[in-house]
Design an enzyme around this catalytic site. Sequence first.
Site, PDB file in Angstrom:
ATOM      1  N   ARG A   1     -27.304 -33.221 -11.252  1.00 17.54           N
ATOM      2  CA  ARG A   1     -26.597 -32.392 -12.304  1.00 17.54           C
ATOM      3  C   ARG A   1     -26.477 -31.258 -12.227  1.00 17.54           C
ATOM      4  NH1 ARG A   1     -29.612 -36.235 -15.506  1.00 17.54           N
ATOM      5  NH2 ARG A   1     -28.469 -37.864 -16.321  1.00 17.54           N
TER       6      ARG A   1
ATOM      7  N   LYS B   1     -14.659 -22.572  -8.493  1.00 16.59           N
ATOM      8  CA  LYS B   1     -13.949 -23.772  -8.359  1.00 16.59           C
ATOM      9  C   LYS B   1     -14.166 -24.568  -7.424  1.00 16.59           C
ATOM     10  CE  LYS B   1      -9.025 -22.484 -10.322  1.00 16.59           C
ATOM     11  NZ  LYS B   1      -7.929 -22.842 -10.085  1.00 16.59           N
TER      12      LYS B   1
ATOM     13  N   GLU C   1      -2.956 -14.388   1.193  1.00 13.73           N
ATOM     14  CA  GLU C   1      -3.731 -14.333  -0.135  1.00 13.73           C
ATOM     15  C   GLU C   1      -4.182 -12.843  -0.444  1.00 13.73           C
ATOM     16  OE1 GLU C   1      -3.941 -16.908  -2.050  1.00 13.73           O
ATOM     17  OE2 GLU C   1      -3.830 -18.697  -0.808  1.00 13.73           O
TER      18      GLU C   1
ATOM     19  N   LYS D   1     -10.479 -10.456  -7.401  1.00 15.42           N
ATOM     20  CA  LYS D   1     -10.568 -12.042  -8.105  1.00 15.42           C
ATOM     21  C   LYS D   1     -11.775 -12.126  -8.859  1.00 15.42           C
ATOM     22  CE  LYS D   1     -10.669 -16.796  -7.135  1.00 15.42           C
ATOM     23  NZ  LYS D   1     -10.233 -17.906  -6.325  1.00 15.42           N
TER      24      LYS D   1
ATOM     25  N   GLU E   1     -10.023 -20.555 -16.717  1.00 12.92           N
ATOM     26  CA  GLU E   1      -8.706 -20.497 -16.612  1.00 12.92           C
ATOM     27  C   GLU E   1      -7.915 -20.908 -17.895  1.00 12.92           C
ATOM     28  OE1 GLU E   1      -7.389 -22.253 -12.593  1.00 12.92           O
ATOM     29  OE2 GLU E   1      -5.104 -21.876 -13.170  1.00 12.92           O
TER      30      GLU E   1
ATOM     31  N   ARG F   1      -5.923 -15.353 -15.196  1.00 12.76           N
ATOM     32  CA  ARG F   1      -6.246 -16.207 -13.927  1.00 12.76           C
ATOM     33  C   ARG F   1      -5.015 -16.941 -13.257  1.00 12.76           C
ATOM     34  NH1 ARG F   1     -12.236 -18.912 -12.444  1.00 12.76           N
ATOM     35  NH2 ARG F   1     -11.702 -19.688 -10.623  1.00 12.76           N
TER      36      ARG F   1
ATOM     37  N   ASN G   1      -1.748 -17.665  -9.325  1.00 15.60           N
ATOM     38  CA  ASN G   1      -0.944 -18.601  -8.711  1.00 15.60           C
ATOM     39  C   ASN G   1       0.330 -18.052  -8.225  1.00 15.60           C
ATOM     40  OD1 ASN G   1      -2.582 -20.890  -9.070  1.00 15.60           O
ATOM     41  ND2 ASN G   1      -2.295 -20.940 -11.236  1.00 15.60           N
TER      42      ASN G   1
ATOM     43  N   HIS H   1       2.595 -19.549  -5.532  1.00 17.24           N
ATOM     44  CA  HIS H   1       2.066 -20.763  -5.484  1.00 17.24           C
ATOM     45  C   HIS H   1       2.803 -21.961  -6.032  1.00 17.24           C
ATOM     46  CE1 HIS H   1      -1.457 -18.762  -4.078  1.00 17.24           C
ATOM     47  NE2 HIS H   1      -2.225 -19.764  -3.859  1.00 17.24           N
TER      48      HIS H   1
ATOM     49  N   HIS I   1       3.792 -24.355  -3.144  1.00 16.69           N
ATOM     50  CA  HIS I   1       3.524 -25.916  -3.392  1.00 16.69           C
ATOM     51  C   HIS I   1       4.569 -26.774  -3.008  1.00 16.69           C
ATOM     52  CE1 HIS I   1       1.546 -29.271  -5.022  1.00 16.69           C
ATOM     53  NE2 HIS I   1       2.419 -29.761  -5.578  1.00 16.69           N
TER      54      HIS I   1
ATOM     55  N   HIS J   1      -1.431 -23.707   4.214  1.00 13.33           N
ATOM     56  CA  HIS J   1      -1.037 -23.111   2.564  1.00 13.33           C
ATOM     57  C   HIS J   1      -0.964 -21.751   2.556  1.00 13.33           C
ATOM     58  CE1 HIS J   1      -2.317 -22.792  -1.601  1.00 13.33           C
ATOM     59  NE2 HIS J   1      -3.011 -21.924  -1.225  1.00 13.33           N
TER      60      HIS J   1
END
Length: 370
Positions: free
Chosen positions: A125, A147, A189, A231, A241, A246, A250, A253, A257, A271
Amino acid sequence: MTGSIEQLRVELGERAYDILIGRGLIGDAGAHIMPLMRRKQAVVVTDEIVAQALVEPLQQSLDAAGIAHHTIVLPPGEGTKDLAHFGRLVDEILACNIERGTMLVALGGGVVGDIAGFAAATLLRGIDFVQLPTTLLAQVDSSVGGKTAINTAAGKNLLGAFYQPRLVLADTGALATLPRRELLAGYAEIVKYGLIADRAFFDWLDGEGETVCALEPAAVSRAVLTSCRMKAEIVAGDERETGDARALLNFGHTFGHALEAETGFGDALLHGEAVALGMVLAFDFAVQLGIASGQDATRVRYHIARIGLPSELRAVGLAGKADRLLAHMGKDKKVRDGRITLILPRQIGDAFVMREASSEDLRAFLAGAA
Ligand SMILES: NC(=O)c1ccc[n+]([C@@H]2O[C@H](COP(=O)([O-])OP(=O)(O)OC[C@H]3O[C@@H](n4cnc5c(N)ncnc54)[C@H](O)[C@@H]3O)[C@@H](O)[C@H]2O)c1
Ligand SMILES: [Zn+2]
């Protein structure tokens, strides 16, 4: 031996942690990790390529700090971020007789950071973990923010958790062995941070981008520090988010994507390359909507191209594929009722969340984009 080290705090209350940036941090990792250890036991997770270049100095530093350690080496590549590898990874970590105080050490790019971070989040956990990012993308993006995730048959990063590391050590010296294409993908980025919120930073990159990509130590350090700081600030204000802040990360993106999906999420378009072109498209679309100036859009396109990143659809074989790209954007989770949520620029250094972009406008734009 470490040179000058920059330090940054991610302010998240009881989950707050430091990011250290500088050359030689991997070789000093044991000393930096030791004060955080509740138990002098570490499990290192890395991949085969990273292990070759970087695992020895890490192991030596753990020895020097008196920390018992075991290393698990995964195959490199996105394919490793799946349930099968995750299952084997947690079994192997559990076989080390870990306890809650055991430290998981993720040494590698975003793939290693994401899978090891998710293992740390779920084992017993939650066990402590530190990130030692070794790609530029991981240093400026994936290692910061908490994340963690793996991929499932249904898509990328669908199984994961928000779980903060105890420490991030971004050893800029590690970037020396990174293939140039991976380096530039990470650089995209960095440009993103300037474009969404810091015009002065973009101005600096526009002058010194080549120096950063040539890995001149002071320039890389400044680029990584400025990116991580931005960031970290955004994450501290919006850890899970839920707000718009946040979402700005993106930028480029949603277009990116679609480009990645159309090229098969593989080596054809990395990417960061997709994000670079995605940012150019976001600027051009904003110009078409009368939101941004053509001058800014041209400057961004020129910068991306000069650095060696893709800046035109035709260069990646995607001109004239408006319908297919739009279909990919439509599958993106950011679409509602023919309206697409996009991050668009007002100008360099100022982006916003546009919730109501019409897919018809977008289709017309993509049909005309070269
Ligand atoms: N968690 C987040 O917030 C977040 C954000 C962005 C991306 N990601 C994830 O990050 C992953 C991509 O990360 P990445 O671009 O770092 O890819 P990666 O981890 O696959 O690394 C790219 C390649 O470089 C190699 N490599 C790593 N460090 C090296 C070094 N110092 N020298 C030589 N080779 C080296 C790796 O073995 C790999 O082959 C994706 O899975 C993406 O989903 C996560
Ligand atoms: Zn990205």
